[in-house]
Design a protein around this motif. Sequence first.
Motif, PDB file in Angstrom:
ATOM      1  N   GLU A 248       0.823  -1.206   0.000  1.00 41.55           N
ATOM      2  CA  GLU A 248       0.000   0.000   0.000  1.00 41.55           C
ATOM      3  C   GLU A 248       0.852   1.248   0.000  1.00 41.55           C
ATOM      4  O   GLU A 248       1.950   1.264   0.559  1.00 41.55           O
ATOM      5  N   PHE A 249       0.307   2.317  -0.605  1.00 38.90           N
ATOM      6  CA  PHE A 249       0.920   3.635  -0.468  1.00 38.90           C
ATOM      7  C   PHE A 249       0.742   4.107   0.973  1.00 38.90           C
ATOM      8  O   PHE A 249      -0.318   3.892   1.576  1.00 38.90           O
ATOM      9  N   HIS A 250       1.753   4.764   1.506  1.00 39.99           N
ATOM     10  CA  HIS A 250       1.628   5.361   2.837  1.00 39.99           C
ATOM     11  C   HIS A 250       0.646   6.531   2.744  1.00 39.99           C
ATOM     12  O   HIS A 250       0.738   7.345   1.828  1.00 39.99           O
ATOM     13  N   PRO A 251      -0.316   6.643   3.672  1.00 38.73           N
ATOM     14  CA  PRO A 251      -1.348   7.683   3.536  1.00 38.73           C
ATOM     15  C   PRO A 251      -0.850   9.103   3.820  1.00 38.73           C
ATOM     16  O   PRO A 251      -1.501  10.068   3.426  1.00 38.73           O
ATOM     17  N   SER A 252       0.306   9.245   4.491  1.00 34.09           N
ATOM     18  CA  SER A 252       0.741  10.613   4.829  1.00 34.09           C
ATOM     19  C   SER A 252       2.197  10.905   4.447  1.00 34.09           C
ATOM     20  O   SER A 252       2.706  11.967   4.751  1.00 34.09           O
ATOM     21  N   GLU A 253       2.864   9.964   3.773  1.00 34.53           N
ATOM     22  CA  GLU A 253       4.242  10.202   3.316  1.00 34.53           C
ATOM     23  C   GLU A 253       4.289  10.094   1.801  1.00 34.53           C
ATOM     24  O   GLU A 253       3.966   9.056   1.231  1.00 34.53           O
ATOM     25  N   LYS A 254       4.726  11.187   1.155  1.00 34.12           N
ATOM     26  CA  LYS A 254       4.740  11.207  -0.312  1.00 34.12           C
ATOM     27  C   LYS A 254       5.731  10.171  -0.857  1.00 34.12           C
ATOM     28  O   LYS A 254       6.802   9.952  -0.279  1.00 34.12           O
TER      29      LYS A 254
ATOM     30  N   TRP B 146       9.495   1.262   0.853  1.00 35.19           N
ATOM     31  CA  TRP B 146      10.000   1.712  -0.445  1.00 35.19           C
ATOM     32  C   TRP B 146       9.759   3.203  -0.637  1.00 35.19           C
ATOM     33  O   TRP B 146       8.776   3.764  -0.162  1.00 35.19           O
ATOM     34  N   THR B 147      10.674   3.834  -1.381  1.00 33.13           N
ATOM     35  CA  THR B 147      10.438   5.186  -1.893  1.00 33.13           C
ATOM     36  C   THR B 147      10.681   5.151  -3.389  1.00 33.13           C
ATOM     37  O   THR B 147      11.499   4.358  -3.868  1.00 33.13           O
ATOM     38  N   TYR B 148       9.939   5.958  -4.125  1.00 27.60           N
ATOM     39  CA  TYR B 148      10.195   6.029  -5.571  1.00 27.60           C
ATOM     40  C   TYR B 148      10.354   7.490  -5.956  1.00 27.60           C
ATOM     41  O   TYR B 148       9.640   8.362  -5.480  1.00 27.60           O
TER      42      TYR B 148
ATOM     43  N   GLY C 230       8.391   6.747   9.032  1.00 21.54           N
ATOM     44  CA  GLY C 230       9.636   7.106   8.363  1.00 21.54           C
ATOM     45  C   GLY C 230      10.813   6.200   8.669  1.00 21.54           C
ATOM     46  O   GLY C 230      11.909   6.423   8.171  1.00 21.54           O
ATOM     47  N   THR C 231      10.595   5.160   9.500  1.00 25.47           N
ATOM     48  CA  THR C 231      11.707   4.264   9.842  1.00 25.47           C
ATOM     49  C   THR C 231      11.398   2.848   9.367  1.00 25.47           C
ATOM     50  O   THR C 231      10.281   2.549   8.941  1.00 25.47           O
ATOM     51  N   ASN C 232      12.402   1.969   9.470  1.00 26.52           N
ATOM     52  CA  ASN C 232      12.191   0.542   9.203  1.00 26.52           C
ATOM     53  C   ASN C 232      12.451  -0.261  10.489  1.00 26.52           C
ATOM     54  O   ASN C 232      12.902  -1.395  10.451  1.00 26.52           O
ATOM     55  N   LYS C 233      12.163   0.381  11.628  1.00 30.25           N
ATOM     56  CA  LYS C 233      12.415  -0.245  12.937  1.00 30.25           C
ATOM     57  C   LYS C 233      11.126  -0.349  13.752  1.00 30.25           C
ATOM     58  O   LYS C 233      10.213   0.476  13.624  1.00 30.25           O
ATOM     59  N   ILE C 234      11.095  -1.362  14.611  1.00 29.16           N
ATOM     60  CA  ILE C 234       9.925  -1.607  15.461  1.00 29.16           C
ATOM     61  C   ILE C 234      10.008  -0.703  16.698  1.00 29.16           C
ATOM     62  O   ILE C 234      11.018  -0.689  17.401  1.00 29.16           O
TER      63      ILE C 234
ATOM     64  N   SER D  66       5.896   7.064  -0.827  1.00 30.42           N
ATOM     65  CA  SER D  66       6.310   6.024   0.117  1.00 30.42           C
ATOM     66  C   SER D  66       5.347   4.834   0.030  1.00 30.42           C
ATOM     67  O   SER D  66       4.133   5.019  -0.023  1.00 30.42           O
ATOM     68  N   ILE D  67       5.923   3.615   0.004  1.00 27.82           N
ATOM     69  CA  ILE D  67       5.135   2.379  -0.149  1.00 27.82           C
ATOM     70  C   ILE D  67       5.582   1.386   0.920  1.00 27.82           C
ATOM     71  O   ILE D  67       6.779   1.271   1.216  1.00 27.82           O
ATOM     72  N   VAL D  68       4.626   0.667   1.484  1.00 30.42           N
ATOM     73  CA  VAL D  68       4.944  -0.432   2.410  1.00 30.42           C
ATOM     74  C   VAL D  68       4.451  -1.723   1.777  1.00 30.42           C
ATOM     75  O   VAL D  68       3.324  -1.799   1.272  1.00 30.42           O
ATOM     76  N   CYS D  69       5.334  -2.737   1.789  1.00 28.89           N
ATOM     77  CA  CYS D  69       5.029  -4.017   1.134  1.00 28.89           C
ATOM     78  C   CYS D  69       5.410  -5.144   2.087  1.00 28.89           C
ATOM     79  O   CYS D  69       6.444  -5.077   2.762  1.00 28.89           O
ATOM     80  N   CYS D  70       4.580  -6.182   2.167  1.00 28.80           N
ATOM     81  CA  CYS D  70       4.931  -7.290   3.068  1.00 28.80           C
ATOM     82  C   CYS D  70       4.519  -8.621   2.458  1.00 28.80           C
ATOM     83  O   CYS D  70       3.739  -8.681   1.503  1.00 28.80           O
ATOM     84  N   GLY D  71       5.030  -9.700   3.021  1.00 34.66           N
ATOM     85  CA  GLY D  71       4.720 -11.036   2.527  1.00 34.66           C
ATOM     86  C   GLY D  71       5.479 -12.080   3.304  1.00 34.66           C
ATOM     87  O   GLY D  71       5.769 -11.915   4.493  1.00 34.66           O
ATOM     88  N   LYS D  72       5.822 -13.156   2.621  1.00 34.99           N
ATOM     89  CA  LYS D  72       6.509 -14.260   3.280  1.00 34.99           C
ATOM     90  C   LYS D  72       7.912 -13.820   3.712  1.00 34.99           C
ATOM     91  O   LYS D  72       8.735 -13.435   2.884  1.00 34.99           O
TER      92      LYS D  72
END
Length: 647
Positions: free
Chosen positions: A210-216, A230-232, A279-283, A218-224
């Motif tokens: 999904e696109f992040h709703p408040s960060e231009k 992601w940023t593009y 804005g981070t990739n940390k828990i 910016s995409i979050v993707c998940c799976g196995k």
Amino acid sequence: MQRTKAHVKEAQWNEEDGFLKIYMKGRPIQLWAPQSVTNFNASKPQDPPNEKLLLDWVYGYRGRDCRSNLYMLPTGECVYFAAAVVVLHNLEEGTQRHYLGHTDDIKCLAIHPDQVRVASGQVAGHDKKEGKPHVRVWDSVSLQTLHVLGVGEFDRAISCVSFSKVDGGNHLLVVDESNDHVMSVWNLSRDKYHKIGESKTSGDPVTSAEFHPSEKNSIVCCGKGQISFWTYEGGTMNKRTGIFDKYEKPKIIICIAFTESGDVLSGDSSGSIFVWGKGTNKITHAIKDAHDGGVFSLCKTKDGTILSGGGKDRKIKQWDSNYKQVTEKEIPEQYGPVRMLSQGQGNLILVGTIRNCILQGTLDLELNCVVEGHKEELWGLATHPSQHQFLSCGSDHFIYMWDSQSHSVVWSKEVADPAHCASIHPNGDVAAVGLSTGRWLVLDLSSREVLTVHTDGSEQHECIAYSPDGNYLAIGSRDNFIYVFNVAENGHKYSKVGKCSGHSSFVTHIDWSTDSQYIVSNSGDYEVLCWLASNCKQFTNKDTIREIQWATQNCTLAFNTAGIWPDGADGTDVNNCARSHKGNLIASADDFGKVNLFSYPCCQPKSHGHSYGGHSSHVTNAAFLFDDSRLITCGGRDMAVLQWEVV
């Protein structure tokens, strides 16, 4: 394999003996014509009927194996899909509208920030030209297709779609099911939509993106085994992988949601919910063991609280802004685990389940089932002789009685074995159901009590039919036999007459004569045989056979159905057919996801009919209601029942 015209033998009419010879897989089949047919021209196809079909109602919802499949529109309609149809269902008013642009199974949906446009992605279909996986963007008010994206660009199927939020929906995110699960971003801001960037995501399945709703950008993707951020920018896509640090990495990250503050929530297969700081990739926070088993869905509600839905525990839990549990509710077992949670109207929530049901309600009060459907492959169908009701049964062991006017479940019953075929007695009080194990049962339609269970052979019963006078029941089996029973006491008592032995392959279809004396049958190797019901002996007097009036037309191989077969058919392309009670129409259910309507009799080879999409893969059955006002059709693996108005 598509055969060339040179390999397809043309049909031939034998005037002297009165039969039409057609070919299936190069094999000649003689179809005896009524005595009244003379000077028959086999090369002149029939015109389509004046009547047409309009999709009236869709029974079912695809929750079994799809996510992103249930949303609410401001119109008060909830949007979901079944087979190749997107359903816009107003639960309060009891109405449905249908988007019919797709050519095969739909797998995901997304709603544009304007709450009008919708994107839906489909799998690869049958048709070489039209059957490529693609995304359709359409208007939910007019139901007009606005754009078709990526025909020829995607592989296998579309698993995720998402509109951008920050820029008002100018971009669309698409993930396909190719080996590398390619993620692409499309620009929607001009008339001609175009792709602005793509990247491989993972060799393993992607469950959500999904696109992040408040960060231009910016995409979050998940799976196995992964969650990635992601940023593009200017066509290039950059990825940061989520760091689990001191926490054990789950097998699958199943779902994501976003909080008011822009944090990302993830639900995983070990039952944990992790909070990833904006804005981070940390828990930044963890709710361990939020559910017993996987967290299948996360949803931010209007009031800012978070809902989570469990796969194994069937629980919906509500969490406050500090991630403390507020309340929980368990879904009854019959509806199955949570597949998708969505904000409904007002303070209501929508719950899609793995057993293809949709519930609506609140956690503190009641969740009511508003959509119900079959859970596995579907073949059995029978219409009531005098009411606007019909019965369906499938591999999920369930028998459903539906009301075609209120579009509701009258009742459902679970039986011990997968069910494959059904017939309702002419008195409308009982139904016979053939099972996949060689057993068959008779059900009282008012009490739902099983009146009797018989075993005949050990293989699946393919077709079952009461005689027009209700005094016989015939059952065509996969063991090549037709079992015939005497029926007494208004369908409550059964005694075996015998079995018709002579087919060299499994029995596929049977019809009774109007006087209940004869049975005609088709088999898997394209034989057409006739039988005397009273002694189960094969009947071969051609002059008599040509004069027999048939009460129904379920047999796909007959002189009167020679025209329903497509050019170069191999004999398995048409699964079923049904004649209207007035006798002017015949509908066929085929392997290409199509329901076809022809004039009856349809004896001219390669006749023209009307063809309708909506199902996917095999359409397994079709039947007219007693007054011919509606046609009911079943999809096999799409598990959907479609109701068509005859206009």
